[in-house]
Design a protein around this motif. Sequence first.
Motif, PDB file in Angstrom:
ATOM      1  N   ASP A   3      -2.908   0.808   4.287  1.00  0.00           N
ATOM      2  CA  ASP A   3      -1.894   0.451   3.292  1.00  0.00           C
ATOM      3  C   ASP A   3      -0.559   1.113   3.609  1.00  0.00           C
ATOM      4  O   ASP A   3       0.501   0.543   3.344  1.00  0.00           O
ATOM      5  N   ASP A  14       1.918  -4.344  -4.414  1.00  0.00           N
ATOM      6  CA  ASP A  14       0.818  -4.138  -5.348  1.00  0.00           C
ATOM      7  C   ASP A  14       1.194  -3.012  -6.315  1.00  0.00           C
ATOM      8  O   ASP A  14       1.486  -1.901  -5.886  1.00  0.00           O
ATOM      9  N   GLN A  56       2.600  -6.167   1.837  1.00  0.00           N
ATOM     10  CA  GLN A  56       1.828  -6.637   0.684  1.00  0.00           C
ATOM     11  C   GLN A  56       1.371  -5.474  -0.181  1.00  0.00           C
ATOM     12  O   GLN A  56       1.387  -5.547  -1.417  1.00  0.00           O
ATOM     13  N   ALA A  57       0.959  -4.379   0.454  1.00  0.00           N
ATOM     14  CA  ALA A  57       0.540  -3.199  -0.306  1.00  0.00           C
ATOM     15  C   ALA A  57       1.697  -2.642  -1.126  1.00  0.00           C
ATOM     16  O   ALA A  57       1.509  -2.149  -2.244  1.00  0.00           O
ATOM     17  N   SER A 116      -9.855   2.158  -7.452  1.00  0.00           N
ATOM     18  CA  SER A 116      -8.875   1.758  -6.452  1.00  0.00           C
ATOM     19  C   SER A 116      -8.638   2.892  -5.465  1.00  0.00           C
ATOM     20  O   SER A 116      -8.661   4.071  -5.833  1.00  0.00           O
ATOM     21  N   TRP A 171      -0.383  -0.957  -8.434  1.00  0.00           N
ATOM     22  CA  TRP A 171      -1.123   0.311  -8.391  1.00  0.00           C
ATOM     23  C   TRP A 171      -0.860   1.065  -7.091  1.00  0.00           C
ATOM     24  O   TRP A 171      -0.593   2.277  -7.102  1.00  0.00           O
ATOM     25  N   LYS A 172      -0.922   0.361  -5.971  1.00  0.00           N
ATOM     26  CA  LYS A 172      -0.717   1.018  -4.677  1.00  0.00           C
ATOM     27  C   LYS A 172       0.700   1.558  -4.555  1.00  0.00           C
ATOM     28  O   LYS A 172       0.913   2.660  -4.054  1.00  0.00           O
TER      29      LYS A 172
END
Length: 290
Positions: free
Chosen positions: A64, A195, A191-192, A2, A197-198
């Motif tokens: 991101d 997430d 949206q990031a 990632s 992980w992000k």
Amino acid sequence: MSVLKLGLPAGSLQEATADLFRKAGYKITFPSRSYYPVIDDPELHCTLIRAQEMGRYVADGSLDCGLTGHDWIVESGSHVTELAELVFSKVSRRPVKWVLAVPNDSDIHGPKDLQGKRIATEVVNITKSWLAGHGVAAQVEFSWGATEVKPPKFADAIVEVTETGNSLRANNLRIVDTLLTSTTRFVANPQAALDPWKRQKMDDLLLMLRGAMAAEGKVGLMMNVRKADLAHVLNKLPALKNPTISPLADQEWVAVNTIIDEDTVRHIIPQLKAAGASGIVEYPLTKIID
């Protein structure tokens, strides 16, 4: 693997941003003629983007997250998620201001005096919104740079960014009003930011950046103090928080550890010595994590 797509501001904030990242523990370099800085974290992919455009590319998912000024988020109207305010800039830690400025001999002294006038600026939308809030109709023109030289020949007034006001004064301009105060913000694509992980990667990065900023201008002090002198010594310490006091092998002594402003050290150490402290050690700080 990632990867988090991170936008770094090109231009005036570039070196200040790189310096902050280095203090936070990230080794970052700018290859010649490349817009892709190299960073020693394989989970980060960096791109240099002008601060003015950062919000747009973060909002549409091309990036991101990124660092840019609050002013450019407002100017572009970009829909982004703000995760943190990072108060730093190319000159100082003070916020920047977008101000209305006019020649010293101008008859413009307030918003109402701008009716029908011509204003040059890089922040057209911010200026138009400010004028509308005052019920004033004026001609707002985009300025490609060197805005300070526009009045009075090419414009009646300007809206320009300043930290100290020195450049405006050097060009015989006076400030009439402040339209917007801005600091650097860490923003994310909505949206990031959702997430897992992000978001964790962004939070970890911000933790280190904030820690590096908190440590600027601070140093650590360690010393040994007799218990009988402890109250007197502590009275001399302007601590970040309560000093850490630890027992030593000799029960009559304790170790004191604290953090103080670097510019006060030269005044405080002689006072600590006179108050009974010994074995005084000053050491640099790279990060302070609360």
